[in-house]
Design a protein around this motif. Structure first.
Motif, mmCIF file in Angstrom:
data_model
loop_
_atom_site.group_PDB
_atom_site.id
_atom_site.type_symbol
_atom_site.label_atom_id
_atom_site.label_comp_id
_atom_site.label_asym_id
_atom_site.label_seq_id
_atom_site.Cartn_x
_atom_site.Cartn_y
_atom_site.Cartn_z
ATOM 1 N N ARG A 68 -6.436 16.843 2.283
ATOM 2 C CA ARG A 68 -6.818 18.327 2.776
ATOM 3 C C ARG A 68 -6.132 18.576 4.020
ATOM 4 O O ARG A 68 -5.687 19.783 4.145
ATOM 5 N N PRO A 69 -6.064 17.664 5.131
ATOM 6 C CA PRO A 69 -5.337 18.464 6.213
ATOM 7 C C PRO A 69 -4.098 18.943 5.966
ATOM 8 O O PRO A 69 -3.422 19.664 6.645
ATOM 9 N N LEU A 70 -3.312 17.964 5.008
ATOM 10 C CA LEU A 70 -1.916 18.678 4.702
ATOM 11 C C LEU A 70 -1.845 19.935 4.208
ATOM 12 O O LEU A 70 -1.036 20.748 4.321
ATOM 13 N N GLY A 71 -2.971 19.984 3.143
ATOM 14 C CA GLY A 71 -2.918 21.264 2.492
ATOM 15 C C GLY A 71 -3.371 22.554 3.455
ATOM 16 O O GLY A 71 -3.023 23.564 3.242
ATOM 17 N N GLU A 357 -15.584 32.795 13.168
ATOM 18 C CA GLU A 357 -15.599 33.563 14.215
ATOM 19 C C GLU A 357 -14.895 33.251 15.487
ATOM 20 O O GLU A 357 -14.407 33.841 16.175
ATOM 21 N N VAL A 358 -14.922 31.704 15.796
ATOM 22 C CA VAL A 358 -14.225 31.233 16.922
ATOM 23 C C VAL A 358 -12.875 30.950 16.784
ATOM 24 O O VAL A 358 -12.114 30.828 17.789
ATOM 25 N N MET A 359 -12.246 30.832 15.469
ATOM 26 C CA MET A 359 -10.865 30.678 15.368
ATOM 27 C C MET A 359 -9.884 31.808 15.813
ATOM 28 O O MET A 359 -10.412 32.991 15.237
ATOM 29 N N PRO A 360 -8.875 31.542 16.448
ATOM 30 C CA PRO A 360 -7.811 32.826 16.639
ATOM 31 C C PRO A 360 -7.452 33.521 15.383
ATOM 32 O O PRO A 360 -7.136 32.924 14.368
ATOM 33 N N ALA A 361 -7.583 34.740 15.690
ATOM 34 C CA ALA A 361 -7.401 35.685 14.208
ATOM 35 C C ALA A 361 -6.210 35.548 13.608
ATOM 36 O O ALA A 361 -6.236 35.509 12.469
ATOM 37 N N ASP A 362 -4.932 35.221 14.232
ATOM 38 C CA ASP A 362 -3.634 35.044 13.637
ATOM 39 C C ASP A 362 -3.359 33.894 12.949
ATOM 40 O O ASP A 362 -2.689 33.779 12.090
ATOM 41 N N VAL A 363 -4.356 32.889 13.462
ATOM 42 C CA VAL A 363 -4.330 31.736 12.392
ATOM 43 C C VAL A 363 -5.579 31.330 11.783
ATOM 44 O O VAL A 363 -5.894 29.977 11.869
ATOM 45 N N ARG A 364 -6.321 32.147 11.785
ATOM 46 C CA ARG A 364 -7.744 31.957 11.355
ATOM 47 C C ARG A 364 -7.895 31.117 10.096
ATOM 48 O O ARG A 364 -8.740 30.107 10.047
ATOM 49 N N ALA A 365 -7.282 31.265 9.119
ATOM 50 C CA ALA A 365 -7.275 30.512 7.765
ATOM 51 C C ALA A 365 -7.056 28.891 8.000
ATOM 52 O O ALA A 365 -7.486 28.017 7.549
ATOM 53 N N THR A 366 -5.649 28.788 8.805
ATOM 54 C CA THR A 366 -5.044 27.718 9.199
ATOM 55 C C THR A 366 -6.105 26.703 10.190
ATOM 56 O O THR A 366 -6.583 25.581 9.688
ATOM 57 N N GLY A 367 -6.567 27.480 11.015
ATOM 58 C CA GLY A 367 -7.402 26.615 11.955
ATOM 59 C C GLY A 367 -8.875 26.298 11.428
ATOM 60 O O GLY A 367 -9.221 25.117 11.458
ATOM 61 N N PHE A 368 -9.477 26.971 10.578
ATOM 62 C CA PHE A 368 -10.568 26.765 9.951
ATOM 63 C C PHE A 368 -10.434 25.631 8.774
ATOM 64 O O PHE A 368 -11.264 25.022 8.932
ATOM 65 N N SER A 369 -9.277 25.961 8.231
ATOM 66 C CA SER A 369 -9.115 24.907 6.967
ATOM 67 C C SER A 369 -8.727 23.513 7.584
ATOM 68 O O SER A 369 -9.480 22.584 7.054
ATOM 69 N N LEU A 370 -8.167 23.481 8.797
ATOM 70 C CA LEU A 370 -7.710 22.068 9.274
ATOM 71 C C LEU A 370 -9.091 21.575 9.978
ATOM 72 O O LEU A 370 -9.120 20.249 9.686
ATOM 73 N N ALA A 371 -9.871 22.185 10.465
ATOM 74 C CA ALA A 371 -11.083 21.708 11.219
ATOM 75 C C ALA A 371 -11.876 21.053 9.869
ATOM 76 O O ALA A 371 -12.313 20.038 9.955
ATOM 77 N N TYR A 372 -12.063 21.815 8.909
ATOM 78 C CA TYR A 372 -12.924 21.460 7.743
ATOM 79 C C TYR A 372 -12.070 20.412 6.982
ATOM 80 O O TYR A 372 -12.882 19.279 6.704
ATOM 81 N N SER A 373 -10.853 20.255 6.941
ATOM 82 C CA SER A 373 -10.251 19.294 6.089
ATOM 83 C C SER A 373 -10.314 18.014 6.846
ATOM 84 O O SER A 373 -10.308 16.871 6.342
ATOM 85 N N LEU A 374 -10.079 18.079 8.113
ATOM 86 C CA LEU A 374 -10.064 16.741 9.034
ATOM 87 C C LEU A 374 -11.530 15.963 8.912
ATOM 88 O O LEU A 374 -11.377 14.804 8.800
ATOM 89 N N ALA A 375 -12.534 16.902 9.030
ATOM 90 C CA ALA A 375 -13.558 16.324 8.831
ATOM 91 C C ALA A 375 -13.967 15.949 7.630
ATOM 92 O O ALA A 375 -14.759 14.778 7.258
ATOM 93 N N THR A 376 -13.596 16.337 6.567
ATOM 94 C CA THR A 376 -13.882 15.897 5.097
ATOM 95 C C THR A 376 -12.992 14.708 4.702
ATOM 96 O O THR A 376 -13.443 13.684 4.297
ATOM 97 N N ALA A 377 -11.737 14.823 5.326
ATOM 98 C CA ALA A 377 -10.864 13.620 5.103
ATOM 99 C C ALA A 377 -11.168 12.428 5.784
ATOM 100 O O ALA A 377 -11.209 11.274 5.138
ATOM 101 N N LEU A 378 -11.810 12.236 7.007
ATOM 102 C CA LEU A 378 -12.011 11.236 7.732
ATOM 103 C C LEU A 378 -13.437 11.019 7.668
ATOM 104 O O LEU A 378 -13.848 9.569 7.919
ATOM 105 N N PHE A 379 -14.441 11.835 7.095
ATOM 106 C CA PHE A 379 -15.792 11.524 7.110
ATOM 107 C C PHE A 379 -16.537 11.741 5.896
ATOM 108 O O PHE A 379 -17.025 10.733 5.011
ATOM 109 N N GLY A 380 -16.634 12.995 5.561
ATOM 110 C CA GLY A 380 -17.272 13.353 4.329
ATOM 111 C C GLY A 380 -16.916 12.996 3.118
ATOM 112 O O GLY A 380 -17.557 12.467 2.173
ATOM 113 N N GLY A 381 -15.449 12.809 2.819
ATOM 114 C CA GLY A 381 -15.002 12.490 1.478
ATOM 115 C C GLY A 381 -15.314 11.130 1.218
ATOM 116 O O GLY A 381 -15.650 10.413 0.120
#
Length: 438
Positions: A68-71, A357-381
């Protein structure tokens, strides 16, 4: 773009449905893999030790999250540069390929070691695409939402996941009614994956009707992959705080959905039908609380809900499961899981929109997805595997509650840390703009 940004209620509902449709498939595939972990274990990871076989399957389930983080980085950068619509179509195609691989792959008895390796590759492909699916959908919904309704709109990203949970649980109940346990274990578990493949053309058709968001179209600068990476590195503390917040969501979600059938059957000795029925009720409960609490966060703010429900989760997760395992019954399992569902839905209804709302607008999809993916990869999954191991290692059947409390501590820390980080980022941006002003 009027049909995307129109305030019409019918148009809004149609757009929400179109954009979350692929998110449904992503979560449906992940849930089905978790629900049929025991059957998949016997097909692809046979062995003399049932626990070891199950753990290999659950680790394969978790391995998909490692991609997920790579994606998130690669596909997130694609979405931030080329648009939300194109990225969402790409992720749907990749997810469909991974699902098809698992659905039709012959078992260990036919292919030997190649079978589990290919199943693992299918899971990794699913994980790669899922790395940005949640982020892409959440950002799209936040950018089309009317003023003052972002929490309600973005909550349907998670809401579509609950529809997948409900659908998969209903299908599980139907299969266990029509087939005996041996048939489900031998070949019946493939049916849900095949159904997932069959609905892919419909999902492509409705997602192709999406238009680009006005917020993205009006942005003059669309960053390259290098610029996206540079911005993410500069804001690493913000991404890390966001990851801590997501840990609470992803651990609680996979515990009460993907792990519940395994927990009910192998730990509490419930029947398959009872476990699937509880999972069905959890999906319905989640689907109710997510939009309700998303709308409430529009009124009272995100932080009060985030702080309240992380504290409640820390205080009650282990006691509730301790009560359950000391008096196991169908009704107690349902009551305990519905309480955890309430905590999850209430927290997540505010958390996801806050993160967009808190992620910078120009990298909003990447920043959000990376935060979400790291949490899922390291903990949730890995939550199903971690919970199974903790129970096996300690002999305490309530240990998943301890794991959930630890996840809630992470969410509390992230909530407390992220606001000052956002203020620092905005102050830095203002300073940079002042320096560059002609």
């Amino acid at each position: 773009m009027n049909n995307v940004t129109s305030p019409s209620r019918q148009g809004n509902a149609r757009t929400i449905f179109n954009v979350t449709s692929g998110n449904f498939l992503e979560m449906y595939d992940f849930m089905v893999f978790g629900y049929y972990a025991s059957a998949i274990a016997k097909t692809f990871f046979p062995g003399d030790d049932p626990f070891a076989s199950l753990m290999l399957t659950l680790m394969t389930f978790g391995a998909g999250f490692l991609m997920r983080p790579l994606g998130a980085i690669i596909l997130g950068a694609y979405i931030d540069r080329h648009g939300r619509r194109k990225g969402l179509l790409l992720t749907l195609g990749l997810m469909a390929m991974g699902t098809l691989t698992i659905a039709v792959m012959p078992g260990y008895a036919t292919l030997g070691m190649a079978a589990p390796v290919l199943i693992l590759l299918g899971r990794l492909l699913q994980g790669f695409s899922a790395g940005v699916e949640l982020g892409g959908v959440s950002v799209y919904l936040s950018e089309i939402a009317p003023e003052g309704r972002k929490g309600f709109f973005v909550s349907w990203q998670s809401g579509s996941q609950q529809i997948a949970v409900i659908f998969a649980a209903l299908l599980g109940l139907l299969l266990n009614h029509l087939l005996d346990k041996g048939q489900v274990t031998e070949w019946g578990w493939r049916i849900p994956f095949i159904i997932g493949c069959l609905i892919v053309p419909f999902l492509f058709w409705i997602r192709r009707m999406l238009e680009e968001t006005e917020a993205f179209s009006q942005r003059k600068h669309h960053p390259t992959l290098r610029q996206v990476l540079r911005s993410v590195v500069r804001n690493w503390a913000l991404v890390l705080a966001g990851m801590l917040m997501v840990v609470t969501t992803t651990v609680s979600f996979y515990m009460i959905t993907a792990f519940t059938p395994t927990f009910g059957k192998t730990v509490l000795m419930m029947s398959d039908k009872q476990s699937f029925f509880v999972t069905l009720c959890i999906g319905v409960s989640n689907l109710f609380w997510l939009p309700v609490m998303g709308a409430l966060s529009d009124r009272v703010g995100r932080r009060p809900l985030l702080l309240l429900f992380t504290l409640l989760m820390i205080a009650t997760a282990w006691p509730v499961l301790h009560w359950l395992v000391n008096a196991p019954s169908f009704s107690h399992l349902l009551e305990a899981e519905l309480w955890l569902s309430f905590l999850y839905g209430s927290y997540n209804g505010a958390m996801v929109v806050y993160l967009t709302e808190v992620m910078p607008a120009d990298v909003r999809a990447t920043g959000f997805s990376l935060a979400y993916s790291l949490a899922t990869a390291l903990f949730g999954g890995f939550t199903p595997a971690i919970c199974s191991y903790l129970i096996h290692a300690t002999g305490d059947k309530a240990m998943p509650g301890v794991w959930l409390s630890i996840a809630a501590v992470c969410g509390l820390a992230g909530t407390l840390l992220i606001q000052p980080l956002v203020k620092q980022y905005r102050a830095r941006r203002l300073a940079e703009q002042a320096v560059s002003w002609p």
